[in-house]
Design a protein around this motif. Sequence first.
Motif, PDB file in Angstrom:
ATOM      1  N   GLY A  96     -13.622  -6.223  -9.339  1.00  0.00           N
ATOM      2  CA  GLY A  96     -12.395  -5.865  -9.885  1.00  0.00           C
ATOM      3  C   GLY A  96     -11.988  -4.434  -9.587  1.00  0.00           C
ATOM      4  O   GLY A  96     -11.068  -4.140  -9.219  1.00  0.00           O
ATOM      5  N   GLY A  97     -12.981  -3.679 -10.082  1.00  0.00           N
ATOM      6  CA  GLY A  97     -12.739  -2.202  -9.656  1.00  0.00           C
ATOM      7  C   GLY A  97     -12.574  -1.729  -8.238  1.00  0.00           C
ATOM      8  O   GLY A  97     -11.517  -0.893  -7.898  1.00  0.00           O
ATOM      9  N   ALA A  98     -13.157  -2.526  -7.489  1.00  0.00           N
ATOM     10  CA  ALA A  98     -13.044  -2.079  -5.714  1.00  0.00           C
ATOM     11  C   ALA A  98     -11.733  -2.764  -5.383  1.00  0.00           C
ATOM     12  O   ALA A  98     -11.105  -2.179  -4.365  1.00  0.00           O
ATOM     13  CB  ALA A  98     -14.080  -2.980  -5.197  1.00  0.00           C
ATOM     14  N   VAL A  99     -11.221  -3.896  -5.792  1.00  0.00           N
ATOM     15  CA  VAL A  99     -10.106  -4.518  -5.427  1.00  0.00           C
ATOM     16  C   VAL A  99      -8.630  -3.438  -5.811  1.00  0.00           C
ATOM     17  O   VAL A  99      -7.887  -3.493  -5.195  1.00  0.00           O
ATOM     18  CB  VAL A  99      -9.777  -5.853  -5.931  1.00  0.00           C
ATOM     19  N   ALA A 100      -8.903  -3.066  -7.243  1.00  0.00           N
ATOM     20  CA  ALA A 100      -7.964  -2.127  -7.646  1.00  0.00           C
ATOM     21  C   ALA A 100      -7.532  -0.920  -6.776  1.00  0.00           C
ATOM     22  O   ALA A 100      -6.721  -0.660  -6.515  1.00  0.00           O
ATOM     23  CB  ALA A 100      -8.170  -1.940  -9.309  1.00  0.00           C
ATOM     24  N   MET A 101      -9.047  -0.310  -6.475  1.00  0.00           N
ATOM     25  CA  MET A 101      -8.666   0.874  -5.860  1.00  0.00           C
ATOM     26  C   MET A 101      -8.312   0.379  -4.178  1.00  0.00           C
ATOM     27  O   MET A 101      -7.510   1.213  -3.762  1.00  0.00           O
ATOM     28  CB  MET A 101     -10.102   1.395  -5.622  1.00  0.00           C
ATOM     29  N   SER A 102      -8.711  -0.675  -3.852  1.00  0.00           N
ATOM     30  CA  SER A 102      -8.075  -1.030  -2.477  1.00  0.00           C
ATOM     31  C   SER A 102      -6.848  -1.393  -2.305  1.00  0.00           C
ATOM     32  O   SER A 102      -5.944  -1.155  -1.259  1.00  0.00           O
ATOM     33  CB  SER A 102      -9.166  -2.172  -1.932  1.00  0.00           C
ATOM     34  N   VAL A 103      -6.208  -1.914  -3.386  1.00  0.00           N
ATOM     35  CA  VAL A 103      -4.942  -2.192  -3.424  1.00  0.00           C
ATOM     36  C   VAL A 103      -3.908  -1.092  -3.133  1.00  0.00           C
ATOM     37  O   VAL A 103      -2.797  -1.171  -2.754  1.00  0.00           O
ATOM     38  CB  VAL A 103      -4.526  -2.840  -4.892  1.00  0.00           C
ATOM     39  N   GLN A 104      -4.329   0.260  -3.529  1.00  0.00           N
ATOM     40  CA  GLN A 104      -3.601   1.317  -3.392  1.00  0.00           C
ATOM     41  C   GLN A 104      -3.598   1.779  -1.772  1.00  0.00           C
ATOM     42  O   GLN A 104      -2.547   2.209  -1.475  1.00  0.00           O
ATOM     43  CB  GLN A 104      -4.321   2.453  -3.893  1.00  0.00           C
ATOM     44  N   VAL A 105      -4.627   1.132  -0.928  1.00  0.00           N
ATOM     45  CA  VAL A 105      -4.399   1.359   0.410  1.00  0.00           C
ATOM     46  C   VAL A 105      -3.478   0.371   1.123  1.00  0.00           C
ATOM     47  O   VAL A 105      -2.662   0.601   1.880  1.00  0.00           O
ATOM     48  CB  VAL A 105      -5.914   1.377   0.920  1.00  0.00           C
ATOM     49  N   VAL A 106      -4.019  -1.015   1.205  1.00  0.00           N
ATOM     50  CA  VAL A 106      -3.257  -2.009   1.838  1.00  0.00           C
ATOM     51  C   VAL A 106      -2.369  -2.862   1.039  1.00  0.00           C
ATOM     52  O   VAL A 106      -1.844  -3.860   1.581  1.00  0.00           O
ATOM     53  CB  VAL A 106      -4.488  -2.797   2.306  1.00  0.00           C
ATOM     54  N   GLY A 122       0.688  -1.243   0.204  1.00  0.00           N
ATOM     55  CA  GLY A 122      -0.053   0.027  -0.019  1.00  0.00           C
ATOM     56  C   GLY A 122       0.851   1.304   0.045  1.00  0.00           C
ATOM     57  O   GLY A 122       2.117   1.343   0.733  1.00  0.00           O
ATOM     58  N   GLN A 123       0.378   2.182  -0.586  1.00  0.00           N
ATOM     59  CA  GLN A 123       1.238   3.594  -0.690  1.00  0.00           C
ATOM     60  C   GLN A 123       0.099   4.668  -0.684  1.00  0.00           C
ATOM     61  O   GLN A 123       0.605   5.842  -1.419  1.00  0.00           O
ATOM     62  CB  GLN A 123       1.900   3.643  -1.954  1.00  0.00           C
ATOM     63  N   ILE A 124      -0.934   4.738  -0.034  1.00  0.00           N
ATOM     64  CA  ILE A 124      -1.822   5.818  -0.111  1.00  0.00           C
ATOM     65  C   ILE A 124      -1.274   7.126   0.234  1.00  0.00           C
ATOM     66  O   ILE A 124      -2.079   8.150  -0.284  1.00  0.00           O
ATOM     67  CB  ILE A 124      -3.070   5.536   0.437  1.00  0.00           C
ATOM     68  N   VAL A 125      -0.609   7.249   1.141  1.00  0.00           N
ATOM     69  CA  VAL A 125       0.152   8.639   1.638  1.00  0.00           C
ATOM     70  C   VAL A 125       0.806   9.350   0.381  1.00  0.00           C
ATOM     71  O   VAL A 125       0.844  10.508   0.424  1.00  0.00           O
ATOM     72  CB  VAL A 125       1.059   8.408   2.632  1.00  0.00           C
ATOM     73  N   GLY A 126       1.274   8.371  -0.530  1.00  0.00           N
ATOM     74  CA  GLY A 126       2.120   8.833  -1.577  1.00  0.00           C
ATOM     75  C   GLY A 126       1.235   9.311  -2.872  1.00  0.00           C
ATOM     76  O   GLY A 126       1.880   9.675  -3.888  1.00  0.00           O
ATOM     77  N   VAL A 127       0.003   8.973  -2.869  1.00  0.00           N
ATOM     78  CA  VAL A 127      -0.806   9.310  -4.069  1.00  0.00           C
ATOM     79  C   VAL A 127      -1.095  10.721  -4.255  1.00  0.00           C
ATOM     80  O   VAL A 127      -1.107  11.541  -3.533  1.00  0.00           O
ATOM     81  CB  VAL A 127      -2.316   8.589  -3.890  1.00  0.00           C
ATOM     82  N   ASP A 128      -1.051  11.290  -5.527  1.00  0.00           N
ATOM     83  CA  ASP A 128      -0.799  12.541  -5.918  1.00  0.00           C
ATOM     84  C   ASP A 128      -2.467  13.074  -6.039  1.00  0.00           C
ATOM     85  O   ASP A 128      -3.380  12.227  -5.966  1.00  0.00           O
ATOM     86  CB  ASP A 128       0.023  12.930  -7.138  1.00  0.00           C
ATOM     87  N   ASP A 129      -2.742  14.332  -6.343  1.00  0.00           N
ATOM     88  CA  ASP A 129      -3.980  14.684  -6.423  1.00  0.00           C
ATOM     89  C   ASP A 129      -4.902  14.141  -7.440  1.00  0.00           C
ATOM     90  O   ASP A 129      -6.245  13.938  -7.384  1.00  0.00           O
ATOM     91  CB  ASP A 129      -4.054  16.504  -6.824  1.00  0.00           C
ATOM     92  N   ILE A 137       1.564   1.769   6.321  1.00  0.00           N
ATOM     93  CA  ILE A 137       0.131   1.836   6.544  1.00  0.00           C
ATOM     94  C   ILE A 137      -0.377   0.571   6.869  1.00  0.00           C
ATOM     95  O   ILE A 137      -1.171  -0.005   7.905  1.00  0.00           O
ATOM     96  CB  ILE A 137      -0.452   2.673   5.490  1.00  0.00           C
ATOM     97  N   SER A 138      -0.502  -0.500   5.863  1.00  0.00           N
ATOM     98  CA  SER A 138      -1.169  -1.654   5.808  1.00  0.00           C
ATOM     99  C   SER A 138      -0.951  -2.540   7.269  1.00  0.00           C
ATOM    100  O   SER A 138      -1.888  -3.062   7.684  1.00  0.00           O
ATOM    101  CB  SER A 138      -0.574  -2.691   4.676  1.00  0.00           C
ATOM    102  N   PRO A 139       0.334  -2.701   7.790  1.00  0.00           N
ATOM    103  CA  PRO A 139       0.079  -3.313   9.267  1.00  0.00           C
ATOM    104  C   PRO A 139      -0.768  -2.807  10.229  1.00  0.00           C
ATOM    105  O   PRO A 139      -1.715  -3.672  10.835  1.00  0.00           O
ATOM    106  CB  PRO A 139       1.543  -3.318   9.687  1.00  0.00           C
ATOM    107  N   TYR A 140      -1.313  -1.502  10.122  1.00  0.00           N
ATOM    108  CA  TYR A 140      -1.851  -0.939  11.124  1.00  0.00           C
ATOM    109  C   TYR A 140      -3.453  -1.284  10.552  1.00  0.00           C
ATOM    110  O   TYR A 140      -4.276  -1.721  11.535  1.00  0.00           O
ATOM    111  CB  TYR A 140      -1.781   0.653  11.153  1.00  0.00           C
TER     112      TYR A 140
END
Length: 288
Positions: free
Chosen positions: A191-201, A131-138, A253-256
């Motif tokens: 599939g769309g939900a998984v793709a979006m969630s992958v960005q978080v965890v 996961g890398q959500i803190v690093g996503v741009d606008d 983030i993901s472990p938390y």
Amino acid sequence: MERFASSFSTENYWDLFQLVQNSVLTAAVLGLMGGIIGVFINLRRAGLVVHGIAEISFAGAALFLLMGLDVVLGSALGAVAAAALIGVLSIRDREVSAVTAVLMPFGMGLGILFLYLYQGRTANQFGLLTGQIVGVDDIQTRTLISVAVLISVIIIVIWRPLMFSSVDPQLAAARGVHVNLLTIVFMVLLGGAVAMSVQVVGALLVLALLVVPSAAALKVARRPLVVVLLSCGFALFSAVAGIMIAIMGTVPISPYITTISFLIYVVCLLVGRRQRARYSAVTAEAMN
């Protein structure tokens, strides 16, 4: 443990929080989406499918990272393609687990190959898995929120027939519900939900956002509306609280998120057992 504890610091916390406000908002929206679609994932017993789609999504993201293209787009294309393929094959063969099990190692193998060929920052490689959500741009933030809202709205619109076909597909088909079409539509949305969630965890831990919150809700509630509200609440809390804690330290983030989600599930499991024991005792007393 000492090293882990020493990595936390509350210095300039609110300054850091302001830097990740968009990320917190994105995580909240994705959590709500995960809570909604997660109910159907559990009803359809599609937890393994989520993991399989996540690994194909990981391969798509890794390929686009290697090519210097948008990682979110690559993740989405890989996930939707995998979901549609699993949906079509499962309708014909009725072997969802077998189809998913075939695709999972293939997707992970491709992803590892693409990451091996990638010569950029190691953090980008690691982020696809954890996961890398803190690093996503606008632009990525707007994309993630827009897609998550769209998926949630579509699920709400088709809620009744989708629920009917998820609980009893044979009876739904007999009543004229287009079960196969709904299956394909649901798989594409998944599939769309998984793709979006992958960005978080990340690809490895996506189940924590899409499956665990709704599984916890089903342990303590039976009414559909209550289950959905609890599922959304659990997913929202896990995602947002995970980021709020993560910005105090250096751990991803993901472990938390996964730990909070797991603890919620354990609490709901214990509460659910106590409820059933109490109900059994009341029933036995009434019969006597």
